[in-house]
Write an enzyme that holds these catalytic residues in place. Sequence first.
Site, PDB file in Angstrom:
ATOM      1  N   SER A 139       0.790  -1.235   0.000  1.00  0.00           N
ATOM      2  CA  SER A 139       0.000   0.000   0.000  1.00  0.00           C
ATOM      3  C   SER A 139       0.820   1.283   0.000  1.00  0.00           C
ATOM      4  CB  SER A 139      -0.979   0.018   1.177  1.00  0.00           C
ATOM      5  OG  SER A 139      -1.866  -1.038   1.050  1.00  0.00           O
TER       6      SER A 139
ATOM      7  N   ASP B 265      -6.884  -0.312   2.322  1.00  0.00           N
ATOM      8  CA  ASP B 265      -5.511   0.195   2.414  1.00  0.00           C
ATOM      9  C   ASP B 265      -5.493   1.611   2.994  1.00  0.00           C
ATOM     10  OD1 ASP B 265      -5.210  -2.159   1.058  1.00  0.00           O
ATOM     11  OD2 ASP B 265      -4.737  -1.234  -0.867  1.00  0.00           O
TER      12      ASP B 265
HETATM   13  C1  GLA Z   1      -5.906  -4.230  -2.759  1.00  0.00           C
HETATM   14  C2  GLA Z   1      -7.022  -3.204  -2.688  1.00  0.00           C
HETATM   15  C3  GLA Z   1      -7.808  -3.331  -1.385  1.00  0.00           C
HETATM   16  C4  GLA Z   1      -8.251  -4.769  -1.133  1.00  0.00           C
HETATM   17  C5  GLA Z   1      -7.100  -5.742  -1.341  1.00  0.00           C
HETATM   18  C6  GLA Z   1      -7.537  -7.174  -1.274  1.00  0.00           C
HETATM   19  O1  GLA Z   1      -4.963  -3.970  -1.770  1.00  0.00           O
HETATM   20  O2  GLA Z   1      -6.486  -1.895  -2.782  1.00  0.00           O
HETATM   21  O3  GLA Z   1      -8.918  -2.451  -1.410  1.00  0.00           O
HETATM   22  O4  GLA Z   1      -9.356  -5.107  -1.939  1.00  0.00           O
HETATM   23  O5  GLA Z   1      -6.451  -5.537  -2.587  1.00  0.00           O
HETATM   24  O6  GLA Z   1      -7.981  -7.499  -0.006  1.00  0.00           O
END
Ligand code: GLA
Length: 364
Positions: A109, A155
């Site tokens: 993230s 995230d």
């Molecule tokens: C990515 C997305 C999140 C979530 C994850 C899976 O990180 O940004 O919103 O959906 O995948 O859990």
Amino acid sequence: MSRHRVLARAPGRVNLIGEHTDYNDGFAMPMGLPFETSVLFEPRSQPSAVIHSDGHPSIEFDFSVPPTSVDSWGRYVAGMVERYLTNVGPSLGFEARVSTTIPVGASLSSSAALEMAVGVGLHALNDTAPDMAELARWGQHVENTVIGIQSGIMDQLISATATLGHATLLDFRTFDRQPVEIPDTATVVVIDTLTRRELADSEYDKRRAACEAACAQLGVAALRDATFDEVAAIADALLRRRARHVVTENARVQEMAAALAEGDLPAAGAAMDESHRSLSVDYEVSGPALDAVVEHAQAFDGCVGARMTGGGFAGCAVALVRSEAVEEFVEYMAGAAGGPVPSDGPLCWPVAPSAGASATTIAE
Ligand code: GLA
């Protein structure tokens, strides 16, 4: 408006359990990482921004232009500025220096951390008070409308609201957030396969579409509302598997939270192992390198549980490891190199949960 410099920061995240549940109104249990993005803001008079980051060309944009017209990673910054102007009011312009210790593209993230650092930074620059859940919504809006990724809100929500020393049980319907203590007999280890996503975004959108199709068939608002029996009766085999992952994953988040509260590490680890199996087999968002490191980790005696983390296909896995065995585990994981895992991988980081986004004002 008084003028001052601002230092803002926001952490990356690792999700312990609850994957691809956020856009299904479900549950997850992520935590903030000790890796973070920081942004140093200098106010300036013109309503425009110049942003610098080592190793990248500087990016300049005027607050009046649409964020989609801004270059490269400047779009995340411009998108958050647009949200501020729309939802709060006029903002000082700024010159900003961005730096990060979050590996980019590793499913930790880094983009949400940039958004949240800019969000709290803009508030501090303008002497306004942020609502952290609202900032998370702004970040999701930027991803969905400026970057063009239909991601959920996990995230941004954890980067904005993480509790120091705790994981957080998130409810994506009510936005309820409960701190979860990880017993000190266990340590979270992030395992970077050193592989990076390609074409993951279109697969992500396909998973969302499958969940929506399953909801339409079941007549529910979100898969959060479906029972295991209802999902088991879906005629189409692919839709059935996709929906089964979401329904069982939501249950596993609750199981793991209860297990951690009781200090029952084997039960917590079993939920993680089963989560990986479900993501790999039913939801099909794992990848060869993720499967390889997870399998290798799970075979280690002191590994309580292991799974892929984040959107999937490549990037990072996460393991819960008995604290006394962490050093040995990190050495052992080097044995997962080769095959689908790059020969210099995987990299392992034992991590402690960090706090969510914050900003400090620096007096002139
Ligand atoms: C990515 C997305 C999140 C979530 C994850 C899976 O990180 O940004 O919103 O959906 O995948 O859990």
